[in-house]
Design an enzyme around this catalytic site. Structure first.
Site, short mmCIF file in Angstrom:
data_model
loop_
_atom_site.label_atom_id
_atom_site.label_comp_id
_atom_site.label_asym_id
_atom_site.label_seq_id
_atom_site.Cartn_x
_atom_site.Cartn_y
_atom_site.Cartn_z
CB VAL A 68 -15.72 -55.95 -13.86
CG1 VAL A 68 -14.61 -54.94 -13.66
CG2 VAL A 68 -17.08 -55.30 -13.71
CE1 TYR A 70 -27.99 -49.05 -10.15
CE2 TYR A 70 -29.76 -48.14 -8.83
CZ TYR A 70 -28.42 -48.25 -9.11
OH TYR A 70 -27.50 -47.58 -8.33
CG ASP A 129 -14.80 -47.43 -15.68
OD1 ASP A 129 -15.50 -47.46 -16.71
OD2 ASP A 129 -15.19 -46.93 -14.61
P1 NAD Z 1 -21.24 -43.89 -12.82
O1 NAD Z 1 -22.07 -44.33 -13.98
O2 NAD Z 1 -20.67 -42.52 -12.85
O3 NAD Z 1 -20.04 -44.91 -12.59
C1 NAD Z 1 -20.14 -46.28 -12.85
C2 NAD Z 1 -18.85 -46.72 -13.51
O4 NAD Z 1 -18.91 -48.13 -13.75
C3 NAD Z 1 -18.61 -46.05 -14.87
O5 NAD Z 1 -17.30 -45.51 -14.92
C4 NAD Z 1 -18.80 -47.17 -15.86
O6 NAD Z 1 -18.06 -46.98 -17.04
C5 NAD Z 1 -18.36 -48.37 -15.04
N1 NAD Z 1 -18.88 -49.65 -15.52
C6 NAD Z 1 -20.17 -49.98 -15.79
N2 NAD Z 1 -20.25 -51.26 -16.20
C7 NAD Z 1 -18.98 -51.75 -16.19
C8 NAD Z 1 -18.41 -53.00 -16.52
N3 NAD Z 1 -19.16 -54.04 -16.95
N4 NAD Z 1 -17.06 -53.16 -16.39
C9 NAD Z 1 -16.28 -52.13 -15.97
N5 NAD Z 1 -16.78 -50.93 -15.64
C10 NAD Z 1 -18.11 -50.73 -15.75
O7 NAD Z 1 -22.13 -44.11 -11.53
P2 NAD Z 1 -21.88 -43.64 -10.02
O8 NAD Z 1 -22.92 -42.66 -9.69
O9 NAD Z 1 -20.46 -43.30 -9.81
O10 NAD Z 1 -22.23 -44.99 -9.25
C11 NAD Z 1 -21.20 -45.89 -8.86
C12 NAD Z 1 -21.79 -47.02 -8.05
O11 NAD Z 1 -22.48 -46.51 -6.90
C13 NAD Z 1 -22.80 -47.84 -8.84
O12 NAD Z 1 -22.64 -49.21 -8.51
C14 NAD Z 1 -24.13 -47.34 -8.33
O13 NAD Z 1 -25.12 -48.33 -8.41
C15 NAD Z 1 -23.81 -46.98 -6.89
N6 NAD Z 1 -24.71 -45.93 -6.39
C16 NAD Z 1 -24.56 -44.62 -6.78
C17 NAD Z 1 -25.43 -43.67 -6.28
C18 NAD Z 1 -25.29 -42.20 -6.63
O14 NAD Z 1 -26.05 -41.37 -6.10
N7 NAD Z 1 -24.36 -41.80 -7.46
C19 NAD Z 1 -26.47 -44.04 -5.42
C20 NAD Z 1 -26.60 -45.38 -5.09
C21 NAD Z 1 -25.71 -46.31 -5.55
#
Ligand code: NAD
Length: 328
Positions: free
Chosen positions: A67, A155, A41
């Protein structure tokens, strides 16, 4: 084909975005199942505090890295869960290029890791690939209704590209891939200011501020408690199914109803205030979860009132701790 079984015998998983909301719950669940876990992360929208309770536990490793630039992991890897990406509209509107890069370059790097390690790969895709849907509820074979140049396009299109890339790596390099399309999920460790409806309503209710409902609040959302979602993701990881598989709670509620339920769960007397709706905000959203039931035997089990109560309790504790003065 190689499936990842639940018997772990020293198996090792990499979770990109593991310090985020969903990623941290996944890391925790994997450790509980006996996996070793490497959490990658860059703390763009997550933070180390989300996995602080895991740090120091045997088999858990937190690596600070972007990443899109790095992400090589030494040693055995059996499963790559690619969850890194800003996910809330507030975040991806503020960081459009980072969002596109992690969906494209980041996904390719994570896929290359899975290919090199002969690991199963799971992509966190989203219901946003359906855009503002013209088919309701949304089954996996619906192609969606997305505006590529609208503000949310960064997105939605990043995830659509990521799905195409995953499919190409499967066909071209034989990577054992799976895609989950996640619908709105809620629970502990959401950020109070991430702009998503439930944490916003809870924060406002606990502060005695008006709950700001977009439009007239009649637009609907189907919200899934995080524990249910994690069970579904790990079921897909343990299967050989390529997906995409919808994961979400098919019970649909209006946004206004969600706000009223938050008021009741917090005991708040805050009024509801109606504000403008964001551009391209979907009017309806409900997963068709038939496929998840058929191929994974999965369906959400946590009732809304229970999930909401657990989430409110977590926010109360977190906001109280944040407000209390640091020890001298
Ligand atoms: P979040 O923002 O809490 O978590 C995303 C994490 O990715 C964060 O810890 C961030 O620091 C990390 N990150 C972002 N860019 C990065 C990079 N370049 N290198 C390393 N780390 C990086 O979001 P979330 O709600 O936990 O979502 C996680 C995943 O699930 C995402 O891919 C999101 O698209 C998908 N998603 C979530 C939901 C939801 O309802 N929460 C719904 C649909 C899809």
């Amino acid at each position: 084909m190689k499936a990842v079984q639940n018997e772990t015998d020293g198996r090792r998983a990499v979770v990109t975005g593991g310090a985020g909301f969903l990623g941290s719950h996944l890391c925790e669940a994997l450790l509980t199942q006996g996996w070793d876990v490497v959490c990658l992360d860059n703390f763009l929208t997550g933070n180390p505090g989300n996995v602080a309770h895991l740090t120091g536990r045997p088999g858990f490793e937190l690596v600070h890295c972007d990443v899109t630039e790095n992400g090589h992991v030494r040693g055995r890897v059996d499963l790559v869960l690619h969850f890194a990406s800003p996910a809330s509209p507030v975040d991806y509107l503020e960081m459009p290029i980072e969002t596109l890069r992690v969906g494209s370059v980041g996904t390719e790097r994570a896929l290359a890791l899975a290919r090199d390690k002969d690991a199963r790969f799971v992509l966190a895709s989203t219901s946003e690939v359906y855009g503002d849907p013209q088919v309701h509820p949304q089954p996996e074979d619906y192609w969606g209704h997305v505006n590529p140049i609208g503000p949310r396009g960064v997105y939605d299109e990043a995830k659509r590209y990521a799905e195409a890339l995953v499919t190409a790596y499967r066909a071209t390099h034989g990577v054992e891939t799976g895609i989950v399309r996640i619908f709105n999920t809620y629970g502990p460790r959401m950020r109070p200011n991430d702009g998503r409806a439930i944490p916003t309503f809870i924060r406002q209710a606990l502060a005695g501020e008006p709950l700001t409902v977009a439009g007239d609040g009649s637009q609907t959302r189907s919200v899934c408690y995080v524990d249910d979602l994690v069970t579904g993701i790990l079921a897909l990881a343990a299967s050989e199914h390529p997906g995409p598989v919808n994961l979400g709670n098919p019970h649909e509620r209006s946004v206004l109803r969600i706000a009223e339920d938050v008021c009741a769960a917090t005991g708040s007397r805050s009024p509801i205030e109606f504000v403008g709706r964001p551009v391209d905000d979907p009017k309806v959203r409900r997963p068709d979860t038939t496929l998840a039931r058929e191929v994974l035997g999965w369906h959400p089990a946590v009732p809304w009132q229970d999930g909401l109560a657990r989430t409110v309790a977590w926010f109360e504790e977190t906001l109280r701790t944040a407000a209390s003065p640091a020890p001298a």
